[in-house]
Design an enzyme around this catalytic site. Structure first.
Site, PDB file in Angstrom:
ATOM      1  N   ASP A   1      -1.801   5.239  16.684  1.00  0.00           N
ATOM      2  CA  ASP A   1      -2.326   4.371  17.740  1.00  0.00           C
ATOM      3  C   ASP A   1      -1.304   3.706  18.652  1.00  0.00           C
ATOM      4  O   ASP A   1      -1.038   4.024  19.718  1.00  0.00           O
ATOM      5  CB  ASP A   1      -3.019   3.345  16.847  1.00  0.00           C
ATOM      6  CG  ASP A   1      -4.499   4.027  16.405  1.00  0.00           C
ATOM      7  OD1 ASP A   1      -4.876   4.663  17.107  1.00  0.00           O
ATOM      8  OD2 ASP A   1      -4.813   3.645  15.215  1.00  0.00           O
TER       9      ASP A   1
ATOM     10  N   LYS B   1       0.969  -1.314   0.047  1.00  0.00           N
ATOM     11  CA  LYS B   1      -0.087  -0.038  -0.076  1.00  0.00           C
ATOM     12  C   LYS B   1       0.778   1.253  -0.040  1.00  0.00           C
ATOM     13  O   LYS B   1       0.352   2.289   0.326  1.00  0.00           O
ATOM     14  CB  LYS B   1      -1.081  -0.017   1.206  1.00  0.00           C
ATOM     15  CG  LYS B   1      -1.889  -1.157   1.280  1.00  0.00           C
ATOM     16  CD  LYS B   1      -2.751  -1.176   2.495  1.00  0.00           C
ATOM     17  CE  LYS B   1      -2.290  -2.075   3.494  1.00  0.00           C
ATOM     18  NZ  LYS B   1      -3.064  -2.181   4.708  1.00  0.00           N
TER      19      LYS B   1
ATOM     20  N   CYS C   1       4.319   3.468  13.949  1.00  0.00           N
ATOM     21  CA  CYS C   1       3.583   1.984  13.306  1.00  0.00           C
ATOM     22  C   CYS C   1       3.318   2.400  12.140  1.00  0.00           C
ATOM     23  O   CYS C   1       4.049   2.544  11.122  1.00  0.00           O
ATOM     24  CB  CYS C   1       2.546   1.939  14.520  1.00  0.00           C
ATOM     25  SG  CYS C   1       1.524   3.440  14.945  1.00  0.00           S
ATOM     26  N   SER C   2       1.926   2.200  11.679  1.00  0.00           N
ATOM     27  CA  SER C   2       1.689   2.659  10.267  1.00  0.00           C
ATOM     28  C   SER C   2       1.375   4.227   9.963  1.00  0.00           C
ATOM     29  O   SER C   2       2.429   4.962   9.576  1.00  0.00           O
ATOM     30  CB  SER C   2       0.278   1.970   9.740  1.00  0.00           C
ATOM     31  OG  SER C   2       0.568   0.532   9.809  1.00  0.00           O
ATOM     32  N   ASP C   3       0.415   4.679  10.799  1.00  0.00           N
ATOM     33  CA  ASP C   3       0.079   5.917  10.847  1.00  0.00           C
ATOM     34  C   ASP C   3       0.693   6.912  11.829  1.00  0.00           C
ATOM     35  O   ASP C   3       0.639   8.019  11.991  1.00  0.00           O
ATOM     36  CB  ASP C   3      -1.265   6.209  10.837  1.00  0.00           C
ATOM     37  CG  ASP C   3      -2.152   5.809   9.555  1.00  0.00           C
ATOM     38  OD1 ASP C   3      -1.393   5.933   8.465  1.00  0.00           O
ATOM     39  OD2 ASP C   3      -3.076   5.338   9.689  1.00  0.00           O
TER      40      ASP C   3
ATOM     41  N   ASN D   1      -2.555  -4.790  15.190  1.00  0.00           N
ATOM     42  CA  ASN D   1      -3.596  -3.545  14.748  1.00  0.00           C
ATOM     43  C   ASN D   1      -4.734  -3.404  15.374  1.00  0.00           C
ATOM     44  O   ASN D   1      -5.297  -4.280  16.210  1.00  0.00           O
ATOM     45  CB  ASN D   1      -3.693  -3.587  13.294  1.00  0.00           C
ATOM     46  CG  ASN D   1      -4.532  -4.699  12.753  1.00  0.00           C
ATOM     47  OD1 ASN D   1      -5.403  -5.317  13.622  1.00  0.00           O
ATOM     48  ND2 ASN D   1      -4.465  -5.125  11.605  1.00  0.00           N
ATOM     49  N   ILE D   2      -5.739  -2.271  15.186  1.00  0.00           N
ATOM     50  CA  ILE D   2      -6.477  -1.761  15.748  1.00  0.00           C
ATOM     51  C   ILE D   2      -7.947  -2.952  15.764  1.00  0.00           C
ATOM     52  O   ILE D   2      -8.583  -3.047  16.986  1.00  0.00           O
ATOM     53  CB  ILE D   2      -7.257  -0.506  15.476  1.00  0.00           C
ATOM     54  CG1 ILE D   2      -7.528  -0.558  13.897  1.00  0.00           C
ATOM     55  CG2 ILE D   2      -6.288   0.559  15.808  1.00  0.00           C
ATOM     56  CD1 ILE D   2      -8.439   0.708  13.618  1.00  0.00           C
TER      57      ILE D   2
ATOM     58  N   ARG E   1      -6.844   9.440  17.241  1.00  0.00           N
ATOM     59  CA  ARG E   1      -8.336   9.996  16.499  1.00  0.00           C
ATOM     60  C   ARG E   1      -9.337   9.391  17.432  1.00  0.00           C
ATOM     61  O   ARG E   1     -10.053   8.081  17.289  1.00  0.00           O
ATOM     62  CB  ARG E   1      -8.239   9.074  15.237  1.00  0.00           C
ATOM     63  CG  ARG E   1      -7.254   9.435  14.315  1.00  0.00           C
ATOM     64  CD  ARG E   1      -7.149   8.992  12.979  1.00  0.00           C
ATOM     65  NE  ARG E   1      -8.460   9.513  12.155  1.00  0.00           N
ATOM     66  CZ  ARG E   1      -8.127  10.716  11.449  1.00  0.00           C
ATOM     67  NH1 ARG E   1      -7.322  11.656  11.517  1.00  0.00           N
ATOM     68  NH2 ARG E   1      -9.142  10.937  10.742  1.00  0.00           N
TER      69      ARG E   1
ATOM     70  N   ARG F   1     -12.046   6.414  17.004  1.00  0.00           N
ATOM     71  CA  ARG F   1     -11.883   5.372  17.937  1.00  0.00           C
ATOM     72  C   ARG F   1     -12.967   4.979  18.873  1.00  0.00           C
ATOM     73  O   ARG F   1     -13.111   3.898  19.203  1.00  0.00           O
ATOM     74  CB  ARG F   1     -10.532   5.170  18.670  1.00  0.00           C
ATOM     75  CG  ARG F   1      -9.055   5.387  17.689  1.00  0.00           C
ATOM     76  CD  ARG F   1      -8.925   4.191  16.823  1.00  0.00           C
ATOM     77  NE  ARG F   1      -7.656   4.297  15.944  1.00  0.00           N
ATOM     78  CZ  ARG F   1      -8.014   4.377  14.540  1.00  0.00           C
ATOM     79  NH1 ARG F   1      -9.223   4.166  14.167  1.00  0.00           N
ATOM     80  NH2 ARG F   1      -7.014   4.492  13.781  1.00  0.00           N
TER      81      ARG F   1
END
Lengths: 765, 620
Positions: free
Chosen positions: B398, B309, B393-395, B331-332, B435, B439
């Site tokens: 979190d 991605k 992490c990714s963004d 992840n979330i 967020r 969330r």
């Protein structure tokens, strides 16, 4: 790990290679290494140049010294001392590295060159020269010695000696006999070991009728009397000489009934509730023809002793509780996951392994059963008979727990010790068999007493301020099982103690002087093991500071429950029955595939199914009210509310240690505060009393282990050495392969388990 | 807790949502005295004896209904009356003794559902799923008049104001507190406390108008050697423009904790020389170490999958001297699922026989352990290794704040104080754009939204685990943490609204709403851990083994009536403090008396019995 590979001189270097740890044999100035011996203790065998393993991965912390086997202990006398933290208290009978032989569960010898391994028993042969000795201890320690530099023969001999002496053939070979017997050698009556049979103790031993009298008065059990039919143990071999029975039963009746009971055990009174309900323990009736008649007679006598003539409720413990083998199996599994399995591997499945050990489940079962009994006594006002086949194991646990919950006196130190004396020692719990000191019959071995301590710990953990003692006390008490010198834990019953003491005395032609038999010190004489300062670790600052009206032992005082009975009746007498029975009926047939619906429906059905039993309501009522720490205490029994007794079970596990953390840090703070309060009270007393008294602020023995600092305005920092294992230390006490001893790897331990991408070798600072 | 109207009764503004687990049942006089101070503000709102509904300012009853049955999973059906306001749901049954009541902010509802059709009797059933680990169920007669709305329709409306184009109650609530909590966090003051800016680090204004990154705060700390232009180029290489910036600097070693989002490496292994320069500059700013660690919170597989991605992770070629470590935190979605399972295991009833294996199967504690273990590694590298670390992490909104804030708590005792912890939340979570709106889903009826996840709850759980291991190291108590979580959902305060600093400014949240810290800081006594000892340079290294982690029963299982706050040590400690203060007073009085006597009677000189005694400090 102890690869024989040694660095060879290369052509580049003309110097011999640096010595590795392995080669760093003791070239220290030869210190005279002598085992410290107690009176009556003799050295059986010893070996020099032995290494005690401290860390498993490297041997740089290992200690060099002499390994000695005596008739009491395995002693290791080290050349150098441990730099790291260790047990903070000094044990008076045992040195820093000593293990009592009675504490050794298994002796394993290893020859890692030949890849051989053997578990040694008594009188066995060993066909290889051991390079390593591993001692698995009953208190969960695992201790390893290496013989790389020791003479092969002497190593072998010392291993065989340890194996042999940890399997005594006869109870009189237990060290306590020699130790106590020494008291009578030489000049008569001289207290060589400072053995005090209990004269100076505040703890009642219940070995005389006056202790029982006081207990009867204290609990207001006026319809009960001390009975002396068993004096000289003529009626029952396993009952004490004095015990308590209903006044309506004459000695003649008792003698007559005795033969119907298992081992002639006449039912024993334990305790009276303030309502007059009695707690009684009883063995099975062996003669089925007589059963009904005798049972009836006993029950009616108990009923007669009840002020309200209430019925008697029989609680069958064998049916409702795990048996002693179950308990033993559970502990072995628990030990497996706590100290034997590698920390990391057991980590992932810790919770389910813990569950499958069933230890926690059993702890809960016992507590829950005790609560049921409390309910009968407290709420139904009936007397309760605890029924167990032999009446010597499960009833000890239940009757103690019931009293701990109901009677605040039992939560004081002396009250608690008296309770154990009454319900365990005098009632004839087979400590000798259950501890398996003679290692003769593994089937008889069972940690019933430890299970009891764990139950007490759960109560303590839920109501820490209600107990005069600490968890250190409970832990040390558990450890004392393995120090075979105390009258408390050495015998199966009072009669056995008397007989062995007499026999031993006569076989050694000991002049006993005034004593009838050898007097073993009870474990309650804590000065046998610890200094006064160390004993302050037993004092709970939450309780001591309480200035509570704690019932002092000896003084005749009936306790009262501040919570009046009325409170129980009024609340929540149930739901409007219309609601319960049907007016909601149609709604139950809800249908939709929504998961929420399903979940809600199951909620509802649970409501329906779980009709609250009266005892559940009793418990719920209890919890809906403020708790009176000097009154009834019921434990929380949700499985989520019981915890593992970490101090006991995990204290040796280095990875499980929290450096500078754990409950001890709170204890430290409380201790200091309580000490300040004591100081202030002393001051006040001085002002109020004679003005001229010396201004001695800190009376020599403060009750607190941690003292207030003399530098005010600065809360004292918790000492560096505090850890969750305090006052114990994992260092050198748990050497299983794969233990990482260094602080860093310990720190990273948690992360490492999950780490796939990085090798641990990179983990350097 | 589902109050049975019992002794402890209602507290705090969000009423019975918050259980006072930290307190025993208020029987002791000394305790009541101690607490009474903190009560003044609350007093207005409660009157436990009557269990009446007392409204907050601007709170208006929308509808009420009698004859509603609450199907309590613990004590069975309870019939009473139900009121819905623009803030809460209030159910009360006075037929029972003690009075039964249920009082919860509508914000905790995640869905409200009519279950089944009306029956012949005209009964209709509603199920309410809550964000705080419980489900409620009511049965209610359908109004005869089909035109009249049921009370539950009002509930649907006010529970999800956002979905109904209304504003959250926080924007109406206008309570004034002695302190303005919006002033708790001043980024510049916080950086100044850390000694920033200094010769290696500067505070950049490049994001002053949120142009560089709309989810980052305005004030960013970056190496002095990197220009704002370079930062702009870096921002195009980092996911969502979330460039590496400083979170914390070690006061002695100058090792730093830096946070970011993943680099947009993609499948082709893109590189960005400004990004490489930036990381090199971060490393160079710390003279103690010639190495740095990049902690990627994700499992390596997930990190690799992100390349598809366009994302990914730093390659060792591009970032020399940097070592990349994956922390394997999921992840979330995994976390949401884990909490869902946990709820099944703990609510309403706990299965006796398989509790531990059921708990294990939720993996909740395992996740907690991974997060704590990751934070521990970060803290260890910074403290013991004196090495700077970059966490992403990714963004980076979190797992990253979970890790950085936990590591910061371990490293810096300031964050273990009540105000310090508030600052930490404001900084690492709120200003750096966790967020919250997404969330938690404030006021949004879309309960299946895949963006919801209990990330913040997990963080608070981790903090709680640490407070268990170090009972004297935190200034706040458990009640403080539970209060934060309750108001995370209540929507009474503005603190946890919106997704970023920019959004909060746009919505004028600080102007229009009250901060949670206004409430908290106006009654600090309630939240203080009496065992707290302040050690300025004490670094905490918790033990992260599962053996030392425990389920936070006083939070997750608090609705169970069998779950009763245990006799707390804190309570006893406070009593002891009071006792000490009393004794001190008496001793001082006697001292004075004695001094007066000796002075007046005769000047006999100083053999006085009043040799001054160590004055003991009074701190409560």
């Amino acid at each position: 790990m102890f690869s024989g590979k040694q660095t060879k001189p290369t052509f580049k270097s003309y110097l011999p290679p640096l010595q590795t740890d392995l080669k760093k044999s003791p070239q220290l100035p030869i210190k005279k290494l002598e085992a410290k011996l107690l009176p009556g203790e003799i050295v059986v065998n010893e070996s020099n140049f032995v290494r005690k393993c401290i860390g498993a991965e490297s041997c740089q912390d290992d200690l060099w010294g002499k390994l000695v086997c005596t008739n009491f202990k395995v002693s290791f006398i080290a050349h150098n001392s441990l730099a790291q933290q260790r047990f903070q208290c000094t044990h008076r009978l045992l040195g820093e590295h000593d293990i009592p032989l009675a504490c050794v569960e298994q002796v394993v010898t290893v020859n890692d060159v030949k890849g051989k391994q053997k578990i040694l028993g008594s009188n066995q042969k060993l066909k290889f020269n051991p390079t390593e000795l591993i001692l698995y201890c009953k208190d969960f320690r695992i201790i390893r010695f290496r013989f790389d530099e020791a003479g092969p023969e002497s190593a072998k001999k010392v291993c065989l000696a340890i194996a042999h002496y940890s399997h005594p053939a006869d109870p009189q070979l237990l060290f306590g006999f020699e130790y106590v017997g020494k008291r009578y050698h030489g000049s008569t009556g001289e207290r060589v070991n400072g053995v005090d049979p209990g004269g100076g103790l505040q703890t009642p031993l219940f070995d005389c009728s006056s202790d029982w009298d006081r207990e009867i008065k204290r609990t207001g059990a006026s319809e009960w009397r001390v009975c002396t039919v068993n004096q000289g143990y003529f009626i029952s071999p396993s009952l004490p000489e004095f015990f308590v029975v209903p006044v309506s039963l004459a000695d003649q009746d008792l003698k007559q009934y005795a033969c119907c009971f298992y081992s002639q055990r006449i039912p024993l009174w334990c305790w009276n509730h303030s309502s007059g309900s009695a707690l009684v323990r009883m063995s099975n009736i062996s003669d089925p023809q007589q059963q009904r008649k005798v049972e009836q007679r006993i029950s009616s006598a108990i009923t007669k002793s009840h002020p309200l003539r209430s019925d008697v409720f029989k609680s069958d413990l064998d049916k409702n509780l795990p048996n002693i083998q179950d308990i033993q199996t559970a502990l072995l599994k628990l030990r497996q996951i706590c100290v034997i399995d590698s920390f990391e591997e057991s980590e992932e499945k810790w919770l389910s392994s813990l569950e499958s050990s069933r230890w926690m489940e059993y702890v809960r079962t016992f507590l829950r059963h005790a609560v049921e009994v409390v309910y009968m006594l407290e709420s139904r006002h009936v007397s309760v008979i605890l029924l167990e086949k032999e009446d010597r194991d499960l009833s000890c646990v239940i009757s103690c727990l019931v009293q701990l919950m109901c009677d605040p006196h039992c939560r004081s130190l002396h009250g608690f010790q008296g309770l154990i004396q009454k319900e365990w020692v005098m009632a004839g719990h087979r400590f000798l068999d259950r501890c398996n000191h003679l290692k003769k019959n593994d089937k008889e071995e069972s940690p019933v007493f430890l299970l009891f301590l764990d139950c007490v710990w759960q109560l303590w953990n839920q109501y820490p301020a209600a107990f005069e003692f600490t968890e250190v006390y409970l832990t040390v008490l558990g450890d004392s099982l393995w120090v075979p010198v105390f009258s408390t834990f050495l015998f199966n019953c009072p009669r056995q103690r008397a007989e062995h003491s007499r026999d031993f005395a006569s076989s050694k032609s000991i002049h006993l002087g005034q004593d009838q038999a050898l007097c073993f010190p009870p474990v309650w004489d804590w000065s046998q093991q610890f200094s006064l300062k160390d004993q302050t670790l037993f004092n709970n600052p939450l309780y001591v500071g309480k200035i509570a009206t704690c019932v002092q032992n000896g003084t005749v005082k009936t306790f009262t429950h501040r919570r009046s009975k009325k409170n129980y009746s009024s609340t929540l007498r149930g739901l409007p029955s219309a609601l319960r029975n049907g007016s909601l009926g149609p709604n139950d047939t809800l249908s939709r595939r929504n998961s929420l619906v399903l979940r809600l429906r199951s909620d509802l059905s649970q409501v329906r199914e779980q009709q609250e039993t009266p005892s559940e309501r009793f418990v719920r009522d209890f919890f809906s009210r403020p708790v009176d720490l000097q009154g009834l205490l019921l434990p929380q029994l949700l499985p989520s509310h019981l915890s593992v007794w970490k101090l006991y079970f995990l204290r040796w596990v280095p990875e499980a240690q929290i450096p500078q953390g754990g409950p001890i840090t709170a204890f430290h703070k409380l201790s200091v505060l309580t000490d300040e309060i004591e100081m202030l009270q002393n001051q006040l007393r001085q002002y109020q009393g004679a003005a001229g008294t010396p201004n001695n602020l800190h009376t020599e023995h403060s009750k607190m282990y941690f003292k207030a600092t003399s530098t005010p305005h600065q809360p004292p920092a918790p000492p560096e050495y505090l850890s969750s294992s305090f006052p114990f230390s994992p260092v050198g006490n748990l050497c299983r392969p794969g233990v990482l001893g260094t602080p860093l790897s310990k720190l990273l331990n948690g992360a490492k388990i999950w780490l796939s991408t990085e090798t641990l070798a990179n983990e350097t600072i | 807790m589902e109050e049975s109207g019992s002794v402890d009764s209602v507290e705090s503004l969000c009423s019975s949502t918050t259980t006072r687990s930290d307190r025993s049942n208020g029987t002791r006089v000394s305790d009541t005295e101690l607490r009474s101070k903190g009560r003044a503000i609350q007093k207005v709102y409660k009157d436990p004896s009557k269990a009446e509904l007392t409204l907050l300012p601007e709170e208006v009853i929308q509808d009420s209904a009698k004859d509603v049955t609450y199907i309590c999973p613990f004590i069975g059906p309870v019939r009473g009356s139900l009121s819905v306001t623009n803030y809460r749901l209030f159910f009360r049954c006075t037929d029972r003794e003690p009075v039964f009541r249920l009082d919860l902010p509508l914000g905790v509802l995640s869905r409200v559902e009519k279950i089944g059709a009306a029956t012949s009797r005209g009964d209709v059933s509603y199920g309410l799923a809550c964000k705080d680990m419980r489900n409620l169920r009511f049965v209610h007669k359908e109004p005869e008049d089909s035109l009249k709305k049921s009370v539950f329709e009002f509930l649907m409306k006010f529970a999800f104001p956002v979905s109904n184009n209304m504003s959250l109650f926080a924007f109406e609530y206008k309570q004034v507190f002695p302190e303005n909590g919006w002033r708790v966090y001043d980024p510049l003051a916080e950086y100044k406390r850390q000694g920033l800016p200094n010769e290696s680090w500067r505070i950049s204004k490049v994001n002053d108008h949120y142009e560089l990154c709309d989810s980052y705060p305005a004030a960013l700390v970056v190496p002095v050697t990197i220009t704002d232009d370079e930062l702009r180029r870096v921002s195009s290489f980092r996911a969502k423009g979330r460039i590496p910036v400083l979170s914390w600097i070690h006061p002695e070693s100058q090792a730093t904790v830096v946070r970011a989002s993943q680099p947009m490496v993609g499948q082709n292994g893109r590189r960005c020389k400004e990004d490489e320069k930036l990381l090199q500059a971060i490393m160079d700013a710390n003279a103690q170490s010639h190495k740095m660690f990049i902690f990627d919170a994700r499992p390596s597989v997930n990190a690799a999958a992100n390349k598809m991605k366009g994302g990914g992770f730093e390659s060792e070629d591009a970032y020399q001297n940097a070592e990349l470590v994956f922390l394997d935190i999921h992840n979330i979605h995994v976390m949401r699922e884990s909490l869902r399972k946990l709820k099944e295991v703990v609510y309403p009833t706990i299965e006796d026989s398989h509790w531990l294996s059921n708990l294990e199967s939720t993996h909740w504690l395992e996740h907690i352990k991974l997060i704590l273990a990751g934070a521990l590694r970060i803290a260890d590298k910074v403290e013991s290794g004196k090495t700077s670390v970059v966490v992403h992490c990714s963004d980076g909104w979190d797992r990253t704040p979970q890790l950085t804030s936990l590591a910061l708590i371990m490293l810096d005792s300031h964050y273990r104080t009540i105000r310090g912890f508030q600052i930490l939340l404001e900084k690492e979570w709120l200003s750096f754009g966790h967020r919250f709106q997404q969330r938690v889903g404030h006021g949004d009826k879309n309960h299946t939204d895949a963006d919801r996840s209990p990330i913040f709850l997990q963080f608070i759980d981790c903090v709680w685990q640490m407070t268990r291991q170090f009972p004297a190291a935190f200034e706040f108590n458990e009640y403080f943490l539970i209060t934060i979580l309750d108001h995370l959902y209540s929507c009474l305060f503005g603190t946890f609204l919106c997704n970023s600093e920019q959004q909060r400014l746009k919505e004028e949240v600080p102007k229009q709403t009250v901060s949670l810290w206004s409430f908290v800081n106006s009654q600090l006594e309630e939240f203080v851990n009496p065992l707290y000892v302040h050690f300025p340079s004490h670094v905490l290294f918790p033990t992260v083994g599962i053996r030392h982690l425990q389920l936070w029963v006083t939070y997750y299982i608090r609705w169970n009536p069998r779950m009763v706050p245990q006799e707390p040590v804190h309570q006893r400690y406070k009593e002891l403090l009071a006792k000490r203060a009393e004794l001190q007073k008496r001793v001082e009085e006697l001292q004075r008396e004695a001094a007066n006597r000796t002075a007046s009677s005769s000047s006999e000189r100083a053999g006085s019995p009043t040799r001054s005694i160590t004055p003991v400090q009074t701190f409560v």
